[in-house]
Scaffold this motif. Structure first.
Motif, PDB file in Angstrom:
ATOM      1  N   GLN A  49      37.402  35.245  40.906  1.00  0.00           N
ATOM      2  CA  GLN A  49      38.386  34.166  40.890  1.00  0.00           C
ATOM      3  C   GLN A  49      39.422  34.334  41.998  1.00  0.00           C
ATOM      4  O   GLN A  49      39.949  33.351  42.502  1.00  0.00           O
ATOM      5  CB  GLN A  49      39.082  34.101  39.527  1.00  0.00           C
ATOM      6  N   ASP A  50      39.729  35.575  42.345  1.00  0.00           N
ATOM      7  CA  ASP A  50      40.727  35.840  43.389  1.00  0.00           C
ATOM      8  C   ASP A  50      40.260  37.011  44.256  1.00  0.00           C
ATOM      9  O   ASP A  50      40.640  38.155  44.024  1.00  0.00           O
ATOM     10  CB  ASP A  50      42.085  36.158  42.760  1.00  0.00           C
ATOM     11  N   PRO A  51      39.430  36.735  45.262  1.00  0.00           N
ATOM     12  CA  PRO A  51      38.890  37.799  46.112  1.00  0.00           C
ATOM     13  C   PRO A  51      39.960  38.606  46.848  1.00  0.00           C
ATOM     14  O   PRO A  51      39.692  39.707  47.321  1.00  0.00           O
ATOM     15  CB  PRO A  51      38.008  37.054  47.113  1.00  0.00           C
ATOM     16  N   LYS A  52      41.186  38.089  46.934  1.00  0.00           N
ATOM     17  CA  LYS A  52      42.257  38.822  47.597  1.00  0.00           C
ATOM     18  C   LYS A  52      42.605  40.100  46.851  1.00  0.00           C
ATOM     19  O   LYS A  52      43.159  41.031  47.439  1.00  0.00           O
ATOM     20  CB  LYS A  52      43.495  37.935  47.741  1.00  0.00           C
ATOM     21  N   ILE A  53      42.291  40.155  45.567  1.00  0.00           N
ATOM     22  CA  ILE A  53      42.559  41.358  44.770  1.00  0.00           C
ATOM     23  C   ILE A  53      41.812  42.545  45.354  1.00  0.00           C
ATOM     24  O   ILE A  53      42.376  43.628  45.508  1.00  0.00           O
ATOM     25  CB  ILE A  53      42.161  41.152  43.294  1.00  0.00           C
ATOM     26  N   LEU A  54      40.558  42.344  45.678  1.00  0.00           N
ATOM     27  CA  LEU A  54      39.752  43.433  46.222  1.00  0.00           C
ATOM     28  C   LEU A  54      40.283  43.880  47.568  1.00  0.00           C
ATOM     29  O   LEU A  54      40.429  45.081  47.827  1.00  0.00           O
ATOM     30  CB  LEU A  54      38.290  43.012  46.328  1.00  0.00           C
ATOM     31  N   GLU A  55      40.603  42.935  48.412  1.00  0.00           N
ATOM     32  CA  GLU A  55      41.167  43.250  49.732  1.00  0.00           C
ATOM     33  C   GLU A  55      42.470  44.037  49.589  1.00  0.00           C
ATOM     34  O   GLU A  55      42.679  45.050  50.259  1.00  0.00           O
ATOM     35  CB  GLU A  55      41.398  41.951  50.495  1.00  0.00           C
TER      36      GLU A  55
END
Length: 93
Positions: free
Chosen positions: A24-30
């Motif tokens: 849902q929020d790929p920025k979390i992984l980054e």
């Protein structure tokens, strides 16, 4: 259901919820990788993994308990995977 099966089911469900958040929020992984990268390169002393967990909790929608003793198996697995990825990156350079 045996105790170990119940534990495995709980871990799988927790990981599914975590993966859902990442999708849902790929920025979390980054953000998590950047946090781990910074902490692992700056400070090899003390409880680096707890510092990583705390900053991830403070800056993303992922919640990892502050006290490492309260980390679930999924929390520990995520933190260990972050560490492995960063170590592999560093080995390439």
């Amino acid at each position: 259901m045996a105790s170990s099966e119940i534990q495995k089911t709980r871990i799988i469900n927790e990981l599914k919820g975590f993966i859902r958040k990442l999708l849902q929020d790929p920025k979390i992984l980054e953000a998590s990788l950047e946090i781990a990268r910074r902490h692992l390169s700056e400070n090899a002393e003390g409880d680096v993994m707890a510092a990583i967990a705390n900053e991830i909790s403070d800056t993303t929608s992922i919640h990892i308990p502050e006290n490492p003793e309260d980390h679930s198996e999924a929390d520990r697995l995520f933190l260990e995977l972050l560490k492995e990825v960063i170590q592999e990156e560093q080995a390439l350079y």
